[in-house]
Design a protein around this motif. Structure first.
Motif, PDB file in Angstrom:
ATOM      1  N   UNK A  88       4.013   5.808  -5.002  1.00 41.82           N
ATOM      2  CA  UNK A  88       4.165   6.019  -6.615  1.00 41.82           C
ATOM      3  C   UNK A  88       3.248   6.989  -7.091  1.00 41.82           C
TER       4      UNK A  88
ATOM      5  N   UNK B  73       0.850  -1.254   0.204  1.00 42.26           N
ATOM      6  CA  UNK B  73       0.009  -0.022  -0.153  1.00 42.26           C
ATOM      7  C   UNK B  73       0.941   1.178  -0.013  1.00 42.26           C
ATOM      8  N   UNK B  74       1.903   1.169   0.789  1.00 47.69           N
ATOM      9  CA  UNK B  74       2.849   2.378   0.959  1.00 47.69           C
ATOM     10  C   UNK B  74       3.463   2.613  -0.392  1.00 47.69           C
ATOM     11  N   UNK B  75       3.877   1.484  -0.985  1.00 48.50           N
ATOM     12  CA  UNK B  75       4.565   1.687  -2.348  1.00 48.50           C
ATOM     13  C   UNK B  75       3.509   2.321  -3.421  1.00 48.50           C
ATOM     14  N   UNK B  76       2.448   1.802  -3.291  1.00 49.21           N
ATOM     15  CA  UNK B  76       1.545   2.283  -4.330  1.00 49.21           C
ATOM     16  C   UNK B  76       1.282   3.759  -4.086  1.00 49.21           C
TER      17      UNK B  76
END
Lengths: 469, 233, 437
Positions: free
Chosen positions: C281, C275-278
């Motif tokens: 981005x 979730x953090x990665x998304x």
């Protein structure tokens, strides 16, 4: 059988815990589809504005010597694909910017991963992350006690007494669990289709269909093995722990180990070795910028002979452009040899990894998922090849203009006007059609089908050994 | 009719049933008494066709269970010690589901009628089984067998854990079924209930039928004394 | 005494469970495999650096031979004159390496996202195409290398799950849990003692594995790194032990406990980082380096096209001492010097664009760091990346060093051109010494 499936679904619908988990999970899936889509759209915008910016610079060249323009070059940005919002594949680790210029084939640089500290080892919250890792776990949780519970409660005796055959019971349980996975998969793809309704093409639909097929087969394998374990083993805990073990080995352990091993079995050269070898091979060809180069002199003699003149100044063309193009073509053949060799190694690595699907169907799923969503290395290589082909066309157009555009040899101050630069088309990425690359994924699909058949055979014969008491 | 002829069965070398001969006629209730491990459940499982005898023959209405278990199972109603039904379904839904598995389609009224005949109160029909007492679940279990129009009823410790009222209701129901022509075999520890419900009683010890008698020939106290004598010897 | 007995009896529980023993063995095998992967990368990078140093030495020898033979440069490049500062510095081979830390054996970190060597030239920048990572299969990089840190961060919680999952639940299902509680008096103490047994077992395993890793590279040569990493791993282990202990304490049966444990693992290992990665981005999309491209094209053109006065002013602004040189007063000599010095102006413009880009990356990293409190795996991964010098920050330092070397190179070149320095063998050797510092 239908009765048993209906009853299983009644259980799913009436179990509050399960309903809660399902709603929560469907919400996460929904969020993942929305965010994936949103990110792709945003990336498309960034990509478009970068592409327009660079193109604008190119078409704004008032006047310039064509070969100087080859050095000025252009930039190609790796485009996003609508399908990538489902499975991002290798996109976050490959570069995004590729400089296109004369004499040299640059490497694609500036990957997303290189622009920040480490975050997620398994990628972003894309539907593929949930569909590949989490949904199979949910199916395991649903199935691990499906038969053992019937056994322990004594209901299995009643069911058999009422006329249900053990094989029927097991198959029905498998189908009901599998249908749950299919429901989640269908949900994801439906939302995705609705969100992108206007952009759907036959290729996207075919790819999505094949994506659906791969997951369908994998979910069947997982559901079937779990239900079978639940039937064969005396207690549910054993079925659960062994399936969790299989899940860990299949999804976390083996893909990593097999991929690392494939890279060791078919090693790629180091970047420096690759470049040194290219440089060495290139030094054997002519140097376009050096009129005193032996091979350049030989070419000059040949051209003078062809035109029947004694000196370059008598030539109706600009020999500099011709020399540059000869240099370019030699360079291209060197690149074809070395880059082609790398592509061959990468292909071998991929094939070895694909064979890993014999022991691990997850590998086949991962490969086909990335492949059908156009985000695997094969598609990345196709993109790089298209850029290289464009580069060759781009540089040849400029060198030809230098040669045949009306200038004389040695006249480096000669310039072409804006109309010429405007006339050179921009790079336009043509997405690879699935029909062209489908054969690369047939092995993955075949292995998934083979696994499904093997599992059915095991269940068919294994069920006979199941003790009702 | 139930028939066991010279039946023997062993598990991993240990003899569970030895030369058992037994017959239960139509309309008759036979009670099998015995300690844990005497072979009562093994006998029932052989009758159900879940276990095959090592030697001897087992018949349900003259059909060999060993070779025709699919056929004989159609004739049998089975009520285990704990009738574990699907807790998330109501009594009515459970009955409907099990009937459909047997290929029987009944209307809602008919199903309710079966439940009522088997003693389940009307207001409980639509309640989820998770809220049922053991006796109520047993009534649904009997209703499943009854709706199947079973000719033979096999009951494994049916009265265990039931309160006296439920136990009494069960006795009345079994007698009613026998009077309608059912053949009933009931395995139990409960000497007094067996004496009260069954026409005939058999005492099993270590897989051997050590005594057979008619319940009308003994009082409950005499039966207890007799049973204890066999167990202690 | 009672705790000691519980503790000792746990050994008997452990050895009587083949499932747990197999899980531990698999963990040990995977860890050893991971350590070797780390050591292989260390060797690979060290060998490549060694090879490049050798290559640089050969290049230097070739140039020295020109001085010995009184030649100006390679025969096929007549325009080259190594006695001028420009060409002499051009031909001074300078490689800058991001030497692998021996602790890479424990954690590969982001090492495979970046290049680890750079040939420095006058036109170099830390964002050149040759700063790309090694040639590798992107599918392998995407799935990540199975290094020791991966085994510990992702698989150790699962091993712990296997070791702890049936504590209390098994006794409850067999019906003698009340008996145990009556006998021990405190159920917490009983669960804790059993949990501590496995914690100590894992701690010893980790220590043993780390010592084995230390035999593969010279880990102890890096100050305190071994113990810092061990401390991080211990804290990480304790974090999971506490979580699982709470589940066991409040859990009712084996299956529900197992599901809760795997659920929490999924949450921390997959869902939250993903979730953090998304989110990152979307919040900060990948930078396509347009600013750098603009500098390379428009700004460079601008610098070349601007008036001589502007160029001179900018050069003197950058290097005030040049104004006093003889070349500055010589209207003919200044032309060539000015021409060669434009590199310095382009370099300044590039640095400005780079600083904006790096600020952007810094904001991204700050955003990620802000999620640490709910994203423990990412936190520990980055802690280990720092310890093994494979964090983004370490590569940032490497890029900064490259920029400094470029600055130094340009400064020396410009200064020597304006001061009309004649390069001989001694001067060339001095260049080599200074520029390779």
């Amino acid at each position: 059988m239908l009765q048993i499936i209906k009853n299983e679904w009644r259980f799913l619908i009436r179990s509050r815990i399960f309903l809660g988990i399902s709603i929560a999970f469907i919400s996460i899936l929904l969020v993942s589809v929305f965010l994936g889509n949103y990110q792709t759209r945003k990336q498309e915008q960034t990509h478009k504005s970068a592409k327009d910016h660079v193109r604008q610079q190119w078409v704004s060249i008032d006047e310039m010597n064509p070969h100087s323009a080859a050095h000025y070059g252009t930039y190609v940005f790796k485009p996003t694909n609508l399908l990538n919002s489902l499975d991002e594949g290798v996109n976050s680790v490959t570069g995004n910017v590729l400089r296109v210029e004369g004499h040299v084939q640059n490497e694609i640089v500036h990957s997303e991963a290189s622009q920040m500290q480490a975050i997620s080892r398994f990628g972003k919250l894309k539907p593929s992350l949930l569909l590949q890792y989490i949904v199979p776990l949910l199916l395991i949780f649903l199935a691990f006690n499906s038969v053992s519970d019937e056994k322990q409660s004594g209901r299995l005796k009643l069911l058999v007494l009422q006329g249900a055959k053990p094989l029927q019971i097991i198959l029905s349980k498998i189908l009901s669990v599998w249908l749950y996975g299919m429901m989640l998969l269908t949900f994801v793809l439906s939302v995705y289709s609705i969100l992108n309704f206007q952009s759907l093409t036959t290729d996207i639909l075919t790819r999505t269909g094949l994506f659906f097929l791969s997951y369908t087969l994998y979910y069947f394998i997982i559901s079937a093995i779990t239900v079978y374990f639940s039937a064969r083993w005396q207690n549910a805990t054993l079925a659960l722990t062994s399936m969790l073990g299989i899940w860990i080995i299949w999804t976390i352990f083996l893909p990593n180990i097999l991929m690392s091993s494939a890279e060791k079995w078919h090693p790629l050269p180091s970047r420096n070795q690759f470049q040194s070898a290219m440089k060495e091979d290139r030094s054997k060809g002519l140097d376009g910028h050096n009129p005193k180069d032996k091979r350049a002199i030989a070419l000059k003699e040949k051209v003078l002979k062809e035109y029947g003149v004694d000196s370059l100044s008598q030539l109706p063309i600009n020999f500099d452009g011709m020399r540059m193009q000869a240099d370019e073509e030699y360079g291209n053949s060197v690149w074809d040899k070395h880059f082609g060799n790398n592509r061959k190694i990468l292909r071998k690595q991929k094939q070895s990894f694909q064979l890993g699907g014999i022991v691990n169907p997850f590998i086949s799923l991962q490969n086909s998922s990335m492949g059908f969503m156009a985000s695997d290395n094969l598609h990345h290589q196709e993109f790089l090849l298209q850029v290289e082909n464009y580069r060759r066309f781009f540089i040849k157009t400029l060198n030809d203009k230098q040669t045949f555009g009306g200038s004389k040899t040695g006249n480096w101050r000669w310039k072409e006007d804006n109309a010429f630069f405007k006339s050179i088309p921009d790079f336009n990425y043509k997405p690879t059609q699935v029909s062209v690359i489908l054969s690369n994924y047939l092995l993955d699909l075949a292995l998934l089908i083979l696994w499904s058949i093997i599992v059915i055979v095991i269940i068919y014969f294994g069920t006979k050994k199941i003790q009702i008491v | 009719m139930i028939q066991l002829q010279n039946v023997s069965k062993s598990f991993k070398g240990s003899l569970a049933i030895k030369n058992l001969n037994l017959e239960v006629q139509k309309g008759e209730i036979l009670g099998l008494l015995g300690a844990n491990g005497a072979g009562k459940s093994t006998t029932i499982n052989m009758l159900l066709g879940f276990l095959n005898p090592d030697s001897g023959e087992v018949y349900i209405n003259d059909i060999d269970t060993n070779h025709n278990s699919q056929e004989t199972r159609k004739l049998i109603g089975y009520i285990p010690e704990n009738v574990n039904l699907y807790p998330y379904l109501s009594g009515l839904e459970n009955l409907d589901y099990f009937c459909k598995l047997a290929g029987l389609k009944y209307s809602k009224n008919e199903l309710e009628n079966y439940l009522t005949i088997c003693g389940l109160e009307n207001k409980a029909h639509v309640k989820k089984v998770s809220g049922y007492s053991k006796g109520m679940r047993q009534k649904v279990g009997i209703a499943i067998a009854y709706a199947k129009k079973a000719k033979v009823y096999l009951l494994d410790e049916p009265a265990s854990g039931l309160d006296p009222l439920a136990s009494n209701e069960l006795s009345i129901l079994l007698k009613k079924l026998a009077s309608e022509g059912a053949t009933i075999l009931m395995a139990s520890h409960d000497i007094f209930r067996v004496r009260e419900v069954c026409n005939r009683i058999g005492i099993l010890k270590n897989g051997v039928l050590v005594k057979e008698l008619y319940s009308k020939d003994v009082s409950a106290n005499e039966l207890e004394t007799l049973y204890l004598q066999f167990m202690q010897n | 005494m009672r705790s000691l007995s519980i503790f000792i009896y746990e050994w008997k529980h452990f050895v009587s469970s083949p499932f747990k023993i197999i899980a531990l063995l698999l963990f040990l095998i995977a860890s050893i495999y991971g350590l070797h992967n780390g050591a292989d990368l260390y060797m690979q990078q060290s060998n490549e650096i060694e090879r490049l140093n050798q290559k640089a030495k050969e290049e230097k020898e070739t140039i020295l031979s020109y001085f010995d033979k009184s030649e100006k440069g390679p025969k096929n490049r007549p325009w080259v004159d190594v006695t001028t500062p420009f060409w002499s510095i051009w031909y001074t081979p300078t490689y800058h390496f991001k030497k692998p830390s021996p602790t890479i054996v424990y954690n590969i970190g982001q090492a495979e996202q970046y290049g680890f060597y750079k040939k420095i030239g006058m036109y170099s920048s830390p964002y050149d195409a040759d700063m790309a990572k090694e040639i590798a299969n992107p599918e392998r990089i995407q799935s990540g290398t199975l290094d020791f840190s991966f085994v510990v961060l992702f698989l150790m919680p699962l091993l712990l799950l296997v070791l702890l999952y049936n504590i209390k639940g098994s006794e409850a299902e067999q019906g003698f849990l009340p008996l145990i509680f009556v006998q021990t008096g405190s159920k917490n103490w009983w669960i804790l003692s059993r949990t501590v047994f496995y914690t100590i077992l894992l701690l010893f395993s980790l220590l043993g594995l780390m010592l084995y890793g230390a035999t593969l590279t010279k880990v102890f040569e890096v100050d305190n790194a071994f113990w810092t990493i061990f401390l991080h791993l211990t804290i990480y282990l304790v974090f999971w032990v506490v979580l699982y202990f709470l589940i066991l304490k409040y859990g009712k049966n084996i299956i529900s406990n197992t599901l809760q444990m795997i659920g929490i693992w999924l949450l921390f290992a997959f869902i939250i980082p993903a979730v953090v990665h998304q989110w990152i981005s979307i919040e900060k999309p990948t930078n396509l380096m347009i600013d750098l491209i603009d500098i390379k094209r428009d700004k460079t053109d601008e610098i070349y096209e601007q008036s001589n006065t502007d160029t001179d002013n900018q050069i003197f602004n950058l290097y005030p001492s040049l104004k006093q040189t003889k070349t500055a007063q010589d209207t003919i000599a200044i032309k060539e010097a000015r021409n060669d010095s434009r590199i310095a102006l382009i370099n300044v413009a590039m640095k400005n664009a780079i600083s904006k880009l790096e600020e952007d990356n810094l904001t991204k990293n700050e955003l990620i760091s802000k999620t640490y409190w709910l994203n423990p795996l990412t936190y520990f991964q980055n802690k280990l990346n720092h310890s093994s010098k494979t964090h983004y920050d370490d590569y940032q330092t490497y890029r900064n060093d490259i920029q400094n070397l470029v600055d130094k190179r340009i400064k020396i070149m410009v200064s020597d051109i304006w001061n009309n320095v004649k390069v001989d063998k001694t001067k060339y050797l001095e260049y080599n010494k200074t520029l390779n510092k």
